[in-house]
Motif scaffolding. Structure first.
Motif, mmCIF file in Angstrom:
data_model
loop_
_atom_site.group_PDB
_atom_site.id
_atom_site.type_symbol
_atom_site.label_atom_id
_atom_site.label_comp_id
_atom_site.label_asym_id
_atom_site.label_seq_id
_atom_site.Cartn_x
_atom_site.Cartn_y
_atom_site.Cartn_z
ATOM 1 N N SER A 247 4.520 -6.031 0.586
ATOM 2 C CA SER A 247 3.932 -5.303 -0.013
ATOM 3 C C SER A 247 2.286 -5.190 0.570
ATOM 4 O O SER A 247 1.624 -3.968 0.115
ATOM 5 C CB SER A 247 3.841 -5.603 -1.540
ATOM 6 N N ASN A 248 1.885 -5.900 1.239
ATOM 7 C CA ASN A 248 0.345 -6.111 1.475
ATOM 8 C C ASN A 248 0.327 -5.294 2.819
ATOM 9 O O ASN A 248 0.423 -5.686 4.198
ATOM 10 C CB ASN A 248 0.077 -7.641 1.959
ATOM 11 N N THR A 249 -0.485 -4.206 2.668
ATOM 12 C CA THR A 249 -0.889 -3.204 3.871
ATOM 13 C C THR A 249 -1.863 -3.590 4.713
ATOM 14 O O THR A 249 -2.112 -3.203 5.927
ATOM 15 C CB THR A 249 -1.166 -1.724 3.088
ATOM 16 N N GLY B 210 11.715 -4.797 10.255
ATOM 17 C CA GLY B 210 11.693 -5.937 9.098
ATOM 18 C C GLY B 210 10.990 -5.607 7.867
ATOM 19 O O GLY B 210 11.791 -4.952 7.064
ATOM 20 N N THR B 211 9.608 -5.976 7.408
ATOM 21 C CA THR B 211 9.104 -5.398 6.586
ATOM 22 C C THR B 211 8.520 -4.136 6.671
ATOM 23 O O THR B 211 8.207 -3.569 5.734
ATOM 24 C CB THR B 211 7.888 -6.342 6.236
ATOM 25 N N GLY B 212 8.384 -3.709 8.124
ATOM 26 C CA GLY B 212 7.521 -2.576 8.359
ATOM 27 C C GLY B 212 6.107 -2.743 8.747
ATOM 28 O O GLY B 212 5.867 -1.666 9.563
ATOM 29 N N ALA B 213 5.485 -3.635 8.373
ATOM 30 C CA ALA B 213 4.205 -3.882 9.060
ATOM 31 C C ALA B 213 4.170 -3.852 10.347
ATOM 32 O O ALA B 213 3.119 -3.211 11.113
ATOM 33 C CB ALA B 213 3.552 -5.336 8.689
ATOM 34 N N GLY C 253 18.196 -1.258 1.671
ATOM 35 C CA GLY C 253 18.140 -2.663 1.058
ATOM 36 C C GLY C 253 16.692 -3.335 0.838
ATOM 37 O O GLY C 253 16.548 -3.894 -0.297
ATOM 38 N N GLN C 254 15.697 -2.881 1.606
ATOM 39 C CA GLN C 254 14.287 -3.399 1.138
ATOM 40 C C GLN C 254 13.559 -2.668 0.043
ATOM 41 O O GLN C 254 12.679 -3.276 -0.515
ATOM 42 C CB GLN C 254 13.553 -3.565 2.357
ATOM 43 N N ASN C 255 13.964 -1.414 0.005
ATOM 44 C CA ASN C 255 12.803 -0.630 -0.729
ATOM 45 C C ASN C 255 12.465 -0.886 -1.947
ATOM 46 O O ASN C 255 13.145 -0.922 -2.801
ATOM 47 C CB ASN C 255 13.345 0.927 -0.773
ATOM 48 N N LEU C 256 10.915 -1.282 -2.301
ATOM 49 C CA LEU C 256 10.511 -1.767 -3.525
ATOM 50 C C LEU C 256 9.937 -0.653 -4.454
ATOM 51 O O LEU C 256 9.378 -0.931 -5.484
ATOM 52 C CB LEU C 256 9.570 -3.000 -3.003
ATOM 53 N N GLY C 257 9.932 0.615 -3.896
ATOM 54 C CA GLY C 257 9.292 1.696 -4.255
ATOM 55 C C GLY C 257 7.850 1.772 -3.816
ATOM 56 O O GLY C 257 7.352 1.401 -2.637
ATOM 57 N N PRO C 258 7.017 2.516 -4.684
ATOM 58 C CA PRO C 258 5.762 2.950 -4.249
ATOM 59 C C PRO C 258 4.771 1.754 -3.746
ATOM 60 O O PRO C 258 4.009 1.557 -2.766
ATOM 61 C CB PRO C 258 5.040 3.494 -5.322
ATOM 62 N N GLU C 259 5.235 0.212 -4.159
ATOM 63 C CA GLU C 259 4.609 -0.911 -3.726
ATOM 64 C C GLU C 259 4.843 -1.462 -2.365
ATOM 65 O O GLU C 259 4.272 -2.184 -2.020
ATOM 66 C CB GLU C 259 4.704 -1.921 -4.854
ATOM 67 N N PHE D 27 6.209 -0.280 3.375
ATOM 68 C CA PHE D 27 6.712 0.917 4.135
ATOM 69 C C PHE D 27 6.816 2.049 3.561
ATOM 70 O O PHE D 27 6.978 3.088 4.186
ATOM 71 C CB PHE D 27 8.061 0.614 4.894
ATOM 72 N N PHE D 28 6.672 2.171 2.221
ATOM 73 C CA PHE D 28 7.308 3.272 1.189
ATOM 74 C C PHE D 28 6.182 4.757 1.826
ATOM 75 O O PHE D 28 6.847 5.672 1.850
ATOM 76 C CB PHE D 28 6.679 2.940 -0.311
ATOM 77 N N ALA D 29 4.956 4.396 2.175
ATOM 78 C CA ALA D 29 4.289 5.629 2.326
ATOM 79 C C ALA D 29 4.451 5.973 3.732
ATOM 80 O O ALA D 29 3.939 7.231 4.105
ATOM 81 C CB ALA D 29 2.750 5.306 2.218
ATOM 82 N N HIS D 30 5.180 5.335 4.529
ATOM 83 C CA HIS D 30 5.425 5.699 5.993
ATOM 84 C C HIS D 30 6.955 5.914 6.369
ATOM 85 O O HIS D 30 7.060 6.575 7.529
ATOM 86 C CB HIS D 30 4.840 4.486 6.901
#
Length: 251
Positions: free
Chosen positions: A119-121, A153-156, A191-197, A200-203
């Motif tokens: 979750s850490n952008t 992975g996490t998307g970062a 499987g990963q999607n934590l929602g807005p937090e 990767f959600f915004a991307h």
């Protein structure tokens, strides 16, 4: 930050490969977390993260470099992978993401550094710090390359690469594991999607995600995807933890 990147084109008609396995922890996560930990407040008791693959291995090496212990929060399969790849820290299990998250929060309250990679952008900027140098190397040495593919992975890493490479006219694609075919360090967005937090959600609607064919490992999955493209020689493969001497025969 300046880095020496291990880049090569194993076959004349094939992709260029960034060999992340050449780094001290055996993956590109070493570069990302080294940048992140450079701003770590003094007095941290140790490093903790939800990871059963490259992130935990990178934090383990970086922690030892700084004299700090590392705890990996994962499942038994993740622990087996970590131990097989030289992880020297402590491993704690949880039967759900929520339970692992609770463990991490408890360590954080006790003064441990938890990068919160899901979750850490701020980690995206850490990727950008080394991706800009990578783009310069690719342009200089392999000017035909126009596409980049990276495991999701996490998307970062994927978001950082997208921000840097897209401004230079490159297209960037993320690759997810095939359904029911897990690969160490890779996730599916579903499987990963934590929602807005979620980092990767915004991307996720702006960065294309494709699905790999079933494969025995991440590097093979990436190569199989590239071979299905019209111009494999125009692709840069971000091989997070592959080593050239071990994988070149398959490229």
């Amino acid at each position: 930050m300046r880095h020496s990147f291990s880049l090569s084109r194993p076959r004349a008609d094939g992709p260029v490969v960034l060999w992340g396995g050449a780094l001290p922890s055996g993956s590109l996560k070493y570069l990302t977390f080294a940048r992140y930990l450079a701003a770590m407040p003094p007095g941290s008791r140790g490093l903790v993260e939800l990871s059963g693959a490259s992130s935990a291995l990178a934090l383990d090496v970086l922690g030892r470099e700084r004299g700090l212990p590392t705890v990996a929060l994962t499942d038994p399969a993740g622990e087996a992978y970590l131990r097989a790849h030289g992880f020297q820290g402590e491993v704690r299990h949880g039967d759900s993401l929520a339970k692992l998250w609770e463990h991490a929060q408890a360590y954080e309250r006790e003064g441990w550094c938890w990068p919160r990679q899901l979750s850490n952008t701020a980690l995206v900027a850490c990727v950008e710090s080394w991706a800009s140098g990578l783009r310069a190397h690719v342009r200089e040495r392999f000017p035909l390359v126009r596409r980049v593919v990276c495991g999701f992975g996490t998307g970062a890493t994927l978001v950082g690469l997208k921000r840097v490479f897209s401004t230079g006219g490159f297209t960037v694609t993320g690759l997810q594991p095939a359904p029911g075919q897990p690969l160490p360090g890779w996730r599916t967005w579903e499987g990963q999607n934590l929602g807005p937090e979620d980092l990767f959600f915004a991307h996720h609607q702006r960065i294309p995600l494709d699905t790999a064919a079933p494969a025995p490992d991440c590097f093979t999955a990436l190569l199989d995807w590239v071979r299905r493209q019209d111009h494999p020689e125009q692709v840069l493969v971000i091989a997070h933890n592959a080593r050239e001497q071990e994988a070149v025969a398959r490229a």
